[in-house]
Design an enzyme around this catalytic site. Sequence first.
Site, PDB file in Angstrom:
ATOM      1  N   HIS B  21     -22.866  12.289 -48.404  1.00  0.00           N
ATOM      2  CA  HIS B  21     -22.987  11.078 -47.580  1.00  0.00           C
ATOM      3  C   HIS B  21     -22.353   9.929 -48.374  1.00  0.00           C
ATOM      4  O   HIS B  21     -22.770   9.648 -49.507  1.00  0.00           O
ATOM      5  CB  HIS B  21     -24.451  10.790 -47.263  1.00  0.00           C
ATOM      6  CG  HIS B  21     -25.076  11.855 -46.411  1.00  0.00           C
ATOM      7  ND1 HIS B  21     -26.340  12.352 -46.615  1.00  0.00           N
ATOM      8  CD2 HIS B  21     -24.568  12.539 -45.352  1.00  0.00           C
ATOM      9  CE1 HIS B  21     -26.590  13.267 -45.704  1.00  0.00           C
ATOM     10  NE2 HIS B  21     -25.535  13.411 -44.923  1.00  0.00           N
ATOM     11  N   GLU B  24     -24.337   6.976 -50.376  1.00  0.00           N
ATOM     12  CA  GLU B  24     -25.464   7.291 -51.265  1.00  0.00           C
ATOM     13  C   GLU B  24     -24.899   7.324 -52.682  1.00  0.00           C
ATOM     14  O   GLU B  24     -24.296   8.297 -53.125  1.00  0.00           O
ATOM     15  CB  GLU B  24     -26.118   8.604 -50.822  1.00  0.00           C
ATOM     16  CG  GLU B  24     -26.650   8.474 -49.392  1.00  0.00           C
ATOM     17  CD  GLU B  24     -27.288   9.744 -48.828  1.00  0.00           C
ATOM     18  OE1 GLU B  24     -27.417  10.737 -49.577  1.00  0.00           O
ATOM     19  OE2 GLU B  24     -27.652   9.730 -47.631  1.00  0.00           O
ATOM     20  N   HIS B 116     -28.243  13.326 -53.367  1.00  0.00           N
ATOM     21  CA  HIS B 116     -28.471  12.381 -52.264  1.00  0.00           C
ATOM     22  C   HIS B 116     -29.389  11.247 -52.676  1.00  0.00           C
ATOM     23  O   HIS B 116     -30.171  11.371 -53.620  1.00  0.00           O
ATOM     24  CB  HIS B 116     -29.103  13.114 -51.065  1.00  0.00           C
ATOM     25  CG  HIS B 116     -28.186  14.062 -50.383  1.00  0.00           C
ATOM     26  ND1 HIS B 116     -27.485  13.728 -49.251  1.00  0.00           N
ATOM     27  CD2 HIS B 116     -27.824  15.331 -50.694  1.00  0.00           C
ATOM     28  CE1 HIS B 116     -26.742  14.758 -48.879  1.00  0.00           C
ATOM     29  NE2 HIS B 116     -26.922  15.752 -49.743  1.00  0.00           N
ATOM     30  N   GLU B 178     -32.911  14.456 -53.707  1.00  0.00           N
ATOM     31  CA  GLU B 178     -32.982  13.239 -52.875  1.00  0.00           C
ATOM     32  C   GLU B 178     -33.818  12.220 -53.633  1.00  0.00           C
ATOM     33  O   GLU B 178     -35.005  12.425 -53.862  1.00  0.00           O
ATOM     34  CB  GLU B 178     -33.637  13.567 -51.542  1.00  0.00           C
ATOM     35  CG  GLU B 178     -33.829  12.391 -50.624  1.00  0.00           C
ATOM     36  CD  GLU B 178     -32.828  12.353 -49.471  1.00  0.00           C
ATOM     37  OE1 GLU B 178     -32.019  11.413 -49.436  1.00  0.00           O
ATOM     38  OE2 GLU B 178     -32.859  13.276 -48.634  1.00  0.00           O
TER      39      GLU B 178
END
Lengths: 324, 324
Positions: B21, B24, B116, B178
């Site tokens: 992404h 990020e 992420h 994450e």
Amino acid sequence: MCSRPEPREPLRRVAVVGGTHGNEMSGVYLARHWLRAPGELRRPSFSAVPVLANPAATAACRRYVDCDLNRTFTSAFLTARAHPDDPYEVTRARELNQLLGPKASGQAFDFVLDLHNTTASMGTCLIAESAHNVFAMHLCRHLQLQSPELPCRVFLYQLPGEESYSVSSVAKNGLGLELGPQPQGVLRADLLIRMRALVAAALDFIQLFNQGTAFPAFEMEAYRKVSSVNFPRTEAGELAGMVHPQLQDRDFEPLRPGAPVFQTFSGKDVLYEGEATATPCSSMRPPTTRRALPSSRRRSSRSLCLPCPAGPRPAPAPAPAPAP
Amino acid sequence: MCSRPEPREPLRRVAVVGGTHGNEMSGVYLARHWLRAPGELRRPSFSAVPVLANPAATAACRRYVDCDLNRTFTSAFLTARAHPDDPYEVTRARELNQLLGPKASGQAFDFVLDLHNTTASMGTCLIAESAHNVFAMHLCRHLQLQSPELPCRVFLYQLPGEESYSVSSVAKNGLGLELGPQPQGVLRADLLIRMRALVAAALDFIQLFNQGTAFPAFEMEAYRKVSSVNFPRTEAGELAGMVHPQLQDRDFEPLRPGAPVFQTFSGKDVLYEGEATATPCSSMRPPTTRRALPSSRRRSSRSLCLPCPAGPRPAPAPAPAPAP
């Protein structure tokens, strides 16, 4: 250019503007809500108008589409002949200048309150053009006194000799509210509630002014920009480091010469080279989709102790208008 | 589809992926740094390859250009005939499938670690397909033990019968990291340092595995999705509320039936209607530029207590390869 004529009449034409930057969500969703339910913006002597300033950027959840709307309210943009290739925000600035201005004219709105968010840990920051705007300074003082336990700093954005360029500069008087930290595109309840309370207090202040309330002289601390510090970069121009872990989230705390400002990805500290202690605050220009930077630069500011004369009062104390 | 064959050979082909992404930033800037200086990714038995997964989205500082890259690694996308009108991310998924796969083939990479960030207060979250991936579960356990004082939760993302779709699913084994909260497009030093330490620990674990280290059986708590709760909306479909102030920043804390989940802009509380206590965590799909929502939904999860068998070991303990 720094000074605004003090209002001598009650302020009847007031706007509350959200979505000047389309991904700063407190103002975006408050403006949208008030467009559906404007009752909260009414006071006995006036009704403030909610405005969603940049609908295209808001729909795209981006700061802007072509260029920063909040830098386009200059005479060069506002008075140039319209052209089909104009950036979207230049066209939109002209529309807003028709709605809220024309800038520097007698027909302009009396006051524009412009709502912003920042990803930086700046708490509540009140952004005024200059300390010469006595009405705005008294409003700042009023907002600070509403919640004295919360930091609520005043930042004077206009540099000496610089033309004003923000949406609030179209009106006869104006103020920006900058609340953070909040990620762009994200809506935090605590910040929306705080912003809503500040807007209510600002409208209450205008009501007090319209009623002829006396505002005594005071002194206040304010900040203005003294320099910017660029992020470290590779020879190819790529970002090579980040705000130093020791400085992260410490907006408005003193930064002494020799203290670390950045840490490179290779682990090297970059030190502050200023000659005097400064007060860092993150650039109020967060990363744009065009530049793809985590933040273009850090801004150093310095606090000033400002005397502010007694507040202006409307010449004749008006009778309250009936609520619309 | 939920289970991966346990590795029986040392893992030689390992990739660390950032920028799946494009906004990020911890993974984006770590991947860019390692592409310039890959030494940090070397271990005696292998050298991990840094990959910037979505260069176009990274250049634009957006989550994606046309569609979410991390949902496109399905057989339908990967095996369809290429077409000039294909979304950018579908084309890029095929390129990555050539580089790191082909998915489900013997030539695929042994391991992909995918980096992420989230705007939610999720701390460190390890995202695995399913608890049947014994190698990934042992890696999670290893990462949890590195900093036992920091919450480091395991989230199992794959629903029963669902085809895997993430970039890490192209390799024989994989894991997502994450880390949050971090605004999109912003680089926080604390999160970059934490992510860097987790990557180093993951590579150390693979090195231990390659050396033939024994990993005993254990039990671990993990989370998986049980439901999603939609934000309140007006009849016209506009967002009508926000995550309730009492729930804000309380990811992974128990949410009881009847507790407030949202607060509408008109001030009404929306209560949790589930039948049992759940564990809220913010949707891992933050607002996209296309949908212009502050967050599409809240995700409710529930914790499980999982037994995990002793870890696999490579059949022959290999001699360490010389450092490249």
